[in-house]
Design an enzyme around this catalytic site. Structure first.
Site, PDB file in Angstrom:
ATOM      1  N   ARG A  35       0.879  -1.187   0.000  1.00 23.62           N
ATOM      2  CA  ARG A  35       0.000   0.000   0.000  1.00 23.62           C
ATOM      3  C   ARG A  35       0.907   1.226   0.000  1.00 23.62           C
ATOM      4  NH1 ARG A  35      -5.097   1.873   3.704  1.00 23.62           N
ATOM      5  NH2 ARG A  35      -6.066   0.392   2.277  1.00 23.62           N
ATOM      6  N   HIS A  93      -7.603   0.822  -6.073  1.00 21.74           N
ATOM      7  CA  HIS A  93      -7.767   0.040  -4.835  1.00 21.74           C
ATOM      8  C   HIS A  93      -8.442  -1.289  -5.218  1.00 21.74           C
ATOM      9  CE1 HIS A  93      -7.943  -0.926  -0.743  1.00 21.74           C
ATOM     10  NE2 HIS A  93      -8.846  -0.078  -0.294  1.00 21.74           N
ATOM     11  N   GLN A 143     -10.336  -3.906  -2.773  1.00 21.35           N
ATOM     12  CA  GLN A 143     -11.632  -3.390  -2.318  1.00 21.35           C
ATOM     13  C   GLN A 143     -12.740  -3.736  -3.325  1.00 21.35           C
ATOM     14  OE1 GLN A 143     -12.239  -1.094   0.612  1.00 21.35           O
ATOM     15  NE2 GLN A 143     -14.338  -1.626   0.118  1.00 21.35           N
ATOM     16  N   ASP A 167     -17.005   7.971  -0.848  1.00 23.81           N
ATOM     17  CA  ASP A 167     -15.698   7.805  -0.214  1.00 23.81           C
ATOM     18  C   ASP A 167     -15.317   9.161   0.389  1.00 23.81           C
ATOM     19  OD1 ASP A 167     -13.134   6.907   0.473  1.00 23.81           O
ATOM     20  OD2 ASP A 167     -12.313   7.182  -1.540  1.00 23.81           O
ATOM     21  N   CYS A 173     -16.251   2.517   1.310  1.00 20.69           N
ATOM     22  CA  CYS A 173     -15.099   1.638   1.588  1.00 20.69           C
ATOM     23  C   CYS A 173     -14.602   1.784   3.014  1.00 20.69           C
ATOM     24  CB  CYS A 173     -13.978   1.912   0.593  1.00 20.69           C
ATOM     25  SG  CYS A 173     -13.431   3.634   0.597  1.00 20.69           S
ATOM     26  N   ARG A 216     -13.974  -7.674   2.964  1.00 23.92           N
ATOM     27  CA  ARG A 216     -12.567  -7.425   2.605  1.00 23.92           C
ATOM     28  C   ARG A 216     -11.719  -8.649   2.950  1.00 23.92           C
ATOM     29  NH1 ARG A 216     -10.330  -2.663   2.315  1.00 23.92           N
ATOM     30  NH2 ARG A 216      -8.873  -3.831   1.046  1.00 23.92           N
TER      31      ARG A 216
HETATM   32  N1  NVA Z   1      -9.747   7.325  -1.216  1.00 27.72           N
HETATM   33  C1  NVA Z   1      -9.376   6.853   0.091  1.00 27.72           C
HETATM   34  C2  NVA Z   1      -9.641   5.379   0.222  1.00 27.72           C
HETATM   35  C3  NVA Z   1      -9.371   4.799   1.588  1.00 27.72           C
HETATM   36  C4  NVA Z   1      -9.642   3.345   1.665  1.00 27.72           C
HETATM   37  C5  NVA Z   1      -7.917   7.175   0.347  1.00 27.72           C
HETATM   38  O1  NVA Z   1      -7.092   6.921  -0.526  1.00 27.72           O
HETATM   39  O2  NVA Z   1      -7.603   7.691   1.428  1.00 27.72           O
HETATM   40  N1   CP Z   2     -11.200   0.457   2.917  1.00 25.29           N
HETATM   41  C1   CP Z   2      -9.908   0.396   3.295  1.00 25.29           C
HETATM   42  O1   CP Z   2      -8.997   0.134   2.498  1.00 25.29           O
HETATM   43  O2   CP Z   2      -9.709   0.603   4.623  1.00 25.29           O
HETATM   44  P1   CP Z   2      -8.295   0.777   5.337  1.00 25.29           P
HETATM   45  O3   CP Z   2      -7.697   2.063   4.871  1.00 25.29           O
HETATM   46  O4   CP Z   2      -8.617   0.762   6.799  1.00 25.29           O
HETATM   47  O5   CP Z   2      -7.420  -0.388   4.946  1.00 25.29           O
END
Ligand code: NVA
Ligand code: CP
Length: 331
Positions: A108, A135, A138, A231, A272, A317
């Protein structure tokens, strides 16, 4: 023809056929049933995976850890401060080292380019646990959740409200195009997904029968929706300074009761997570107090309503990440 994903990396949904995505959804269902029935499924005993997180996480990290344990695997977790990657060691070198020790690597971080480079050199499957652009893990959870709740994917009217050019907007548009859901991005035009990705998705949609619509009209965009998805308005890695302009731009695109009432009566609400639906978080409180608001992308009323399936989605998930690891590592 049978589906065989052994040895493949999972970097973005664009790399996978609808049949392969279908295979992962079905495998997730099987694994969920096994878990629910308390039937052991540690078929990857003796294998090991490593999790590299350059951004914070609750769901993704815990899903990888629990799923790996259920499959019998060992797990190493590395957070931003605790590896040499990027600081003293290149991505290519890190990938080649980790590939000698582990059977799979989760990453990540920031650019999609980076996770693609890791996969190029690792020699073992690399799973994208979120980048600025995509992502993908997800997506399998979201598709599974929609199918569980609505009984189908094809023909579902899916509406994404908010920042439609972030990792979630991009990924959901691809997922819908591939699997035949009618995708609508309901957002200000400044936050529409990139034109080249929209064009790509429209091509893919021709095969699946999906439609791709971009609109600034909330009333028309959410009419007949089966799924309303949102989101956060400011994603990880974006500077705090963007909050002010983002709130201004996105205020009309908040998911509230009026939006849900305009959708189909059976419509579900998805997110998400994490979500800013109240002021019970550090960021929510700071932003809320600064701008005089109590909720951001979704109202607490909708988040806590019967139509909200966000916690089933979060549970999925884990089952879906398990399926992705099992399919790509192979037993
Ligand atoms: N768009 C958000 C998704 C988190 C799961 C981010 O990148 O922070
Ligand atoms: N939805 C998601 O990816 O959550 P986290 O950022 O907690 O992993």
């Amino acid at each position: 023809m049978g589906v065989n994903l052994r040895g493949r990396s999972f970097l973005k949904l664009l790399d996978f056929t609808p049949a392969e995505i279908r295979y992962l959804i079905d495998l997730s269902k099987n694994l969920k049933d096994l878990k629910r029935a308390g039937i052991k499924h540690d078929t990857l005993k003796g294998k090991n995976i490593v999790l590299l997180f350059e951004k914070t996480s609750t769901r993704t990290r815990c899903s990888f850890e629990v799923a790996a344990h259920d499959l019998g695997m060992g797990v190493t977790f590395l957070d931003p401060g605790s590896s040499q990657m990027g600081k003293k060691e290149s991505i290519a070198d890190t990938a080649r080292v980790l590939g000698r020790m582990y059977d799979g690597i989760e990453y990540r971080g920031f650019s999609q380019e980076l996770v693609e480079e890791l996969a190029q050199y690792a020699g073992v499957p690399v799973w994208n646990g979120l980048t600025d652009e995509y992502h993908p893990t997800q997506m399998i959870a979201d598709l599974l959740t929609i199918e569980e709740k609505l009984g189908r994917l094809k023909g579902v009217n899916f509406v994404y409200m908010g920042d439609a050019r972030n990792n979630m907007g991009n990924s959901l548009m691809v997922a819908c195009a591939k699997m035949g859901l009618n995708f609508t991005a309901c957002a200000p035009k400044e936050l529409f997904p990139a034109e080249d990705l929209v064009a790509k998705c429209k091509e893919i949609a021709k095969v699946s029968g999906a439609t791709i619509t971009l609109t600034e009209d909330v009333q028309a965009g959410t009419k007949n929706a089966d799924v309303i998805y949102t989101d956060v308005w400011v994603s990880m890695g974006e500077p705090d300074e963007v909050w002010e302009s983002r709130l201004k731009l996105l205020k009309p695109f908040q998911v509230n009761k009026a939006v849900m009432d305009n959708a189909n009566p059976e419509a579900i609400f998805m997110h998400c997570l994490p979500a800013f639906h109240d002021l019970k978080t550090e960021v929510g409180k700071t932003v809320g107090e600064k701008f005089g608001i109590t909720e951001i992308e979704v109202t607490d009323e909708v988040f806590e309503s019967k139509q909200s399936v966000v916690f089933d989605e979060a549970e999925n998930r884990m089952h879906t990440i398990k399926a992705i690891m099992l399919a790509t590592i192979g037993s």
